[in-house]
Write an enzyme that holds these catalytic residues in place. Structure first.
Site, PDB file in Angstrom:
ATOM      1  N   TYR A  27       0.656  -1.167  -0.034  1.00  0.00           N
ATOM      2  CA  TYR A  27      -0.039   0.000  -0.165  1.00  0.00           C
ATOM      3  C   TYR A  27       0.755   1.224   0.059  1.00  0.00           C
ATOM      4  O   TYR A  27       1.992   1.395   0.751  1.00  0.00           O
ATOM      5  CB  TYR A  27      -1.016   0.113   1.266  1.00  0.00           C
ATOM      6  CG  TYR A  27      -2.053  -0.953   1.201  1.00  0.00           C
ATOM      7  CD1 TYR A  27      -2.622  -1.255  -0.155  1.00  0.00           C
ATOM      8  CD2 TYR A  27      -2.760  -1.175   2.265  1.00  0.00           C
ATOM      9  CE1 TYR A  27      -3.671  -2.396  -0.091  1.00  0.00           C
ATOM     10  CE2 TYR A  27      -3.886  -2.203   2.346  1.00  0.00           C
ATOM     11  CZ  TYR A  27      -4.214  -2.656   1.053  1.00  0.00           C
ATOM     12  OH  TYR A  27      -5.387  -3.467   1.189  1.00  0.00           O
ATOM     13  N   PRO A  48     -16.466  -1.705   0.054  1.00  0.00           N
ATOM     14  CA  PRO A  48     -17.806  -1.801   0.323  1.00  0.00           C
ATOM     15  C   PRO A  48     -18.694  -0.697  -0.469  1.00  0.00           C
ATOM     16  O   PRO A  48     -19.823  -0.849  -0.465  1.00  0.00           O
ATOM     17  CB  PRO A  48     -17.779  -1.384   1.827  1.00  0.00           C
ATOM     18  CG  PRO A  48     -16.770  -0.585   2.310  1.00  0.00           C
ATOM     19  CD  PRO A  48     -15.675  -1.214   1.411  1.00  0.00           C
ATOM     20  N   GLY A  81     -16.508   4.098  -4.978  1.00  0.00           N
ATOM     21  CA  GLY A  81     -17.107   5.295  -5.013  1.00  0.00           C
ATOM     22  C   GLY A  81     -18.152   5.080  -5.986  1.00  0.00           C
ATOM     23  O   GLY A  81     -18.920   6.158  -6.211  1.00  0.00           O
TER      24      GLY A  81
END
Length: 299
Positions: A53, A211, A215
């Site tokens: 990340y 989830p 967007g």
């Protein structure tokens, strides 16, 4: 005598906070620490990471912040991942974007994560993506070694099919306790391919990445997104809740015990997600969202 595993299962918070965008937020160590403390105040104690990340930078940024108040380490659960090789400025020796499941890589990746996070152990280590070259025996040996050394407490996977999960589990003494999957009202594949049934069968916690579909639930113009968004806006008014809360409540309603992973650096977004724990979504409302996503009634 072999070291005995204790299959306690996932013991993290019901909602997790992800840090895959930490590098983009441009925070100081003190600002990151303040955010961590705000998360804890909301009851969110599980923090999701991966070695790659932020171009391999996010773990280190988190670790520097945590070192400003080391006492917080015992109050949180750190989830991190390994197995993806990503060419980057930080890792010039990596030439091909691929997966590496060799024991040597898993062990060195954990050591690097521990150094970056400035921690003595990882609560849960996940394999980030399944590899067609996975040698389950070699992975299991690496996991067993990490557990014996006290470097990792629990193990899991990410984006694994039930068959891939079972293959690895068949070689392990330690129970795999997490499968991190893409789950949202716009991403229904794992609701239908047996992944969530498998999770319930084996008491595995599904952690839901993206989830809100990156967007798309709020802005995409596809027919599916428009159907779901229009319904959620209608339901939000009727239920006196926000659209994002309804999405979180929809995931939480599933009997597999889904743990949504939030990705925003805005604490009010996390607070909104935590408040969704109080929404008791009816079966009628759950299926209304399902049907809107499918674009057709259930059979």
């Amino acid at each position: 005598m072999r070291h005995q595993y204790h299959p306690l299962g996932f013991e993290g918070s019901r909602i997790a906070q992800g840090f895959w965008r930490l590098q983009d937020w441009g925070w100081s160590d003190q600002e990151t620490l303040a955010f961590i403390e705000q998360c804890l105040h909301l009851g969110v104690t599980t923090f999701d990471h991966a070695d790659i990340y932020g171009d391999y930078r996010c773990e280190e940024l988190f670790g520097k912040a945590l070192m400003r108040k080391p006492i917080l380490r015992d109050k949180i659960e750190i989830v991190t991942k390994c197995s993806i090789l990503l060419p980057s400025e930080q890792r010039p020796e990596i030439k091909v974007h691929r997966y590496d499941y060799r024991s040597e890589h898993i062990l060195s990746s954990v050591d690097r994560s521990l150094d970056n996070l400035q921690c003595e152990y990882i609560d849960t280590l996940l394999l980030h993506r399944p590899s067609p070259l996975m040698d389950a025996d070699e992975v299991a040996q690496a996991f067993d070694h990490l557990f014996t050394l006290g470097k990792v407490k629990h193990f899991g996977v990410s984006n694994f099919t039930p068959q891939q999960f079972d293959l690895l589990q068949s070689r392990m003494d330690a129970p795999l306790i997490v499968n991190q999957l893409e789950l949202s009202p716009l991403a229904l594949q794992h609701f239908e391919d047996g992944s969530l049934d498998h999770a319930q069968q084996h008491a595995v916690t599904p952690m839901a990445w993206s989830p809100f579909s990156g967007g798309d639930l709020f802005g995409a113009q596809t027919e599916q997104a428009l159907r779901v968004r229009n319904l959620l806006n209608e339901m939000a008014e009727d239920l006196a809740a926000s659209v994002d809360q309804l999405v979180v409540a929809w995931l939480l309603r599933h009997p597999a015990g889904i743990c949504p992973v939030m990705g925003s650096g805005k604490i009010e977004r996390l607070q909104s997600a935590v408040e969704a724990l109080q929404i008791d979504l009816s079966d009628d409302d759950w299926f209304r969202i399902w049907i809107a996503s499918q674009g057709q009634p259930v059979p």
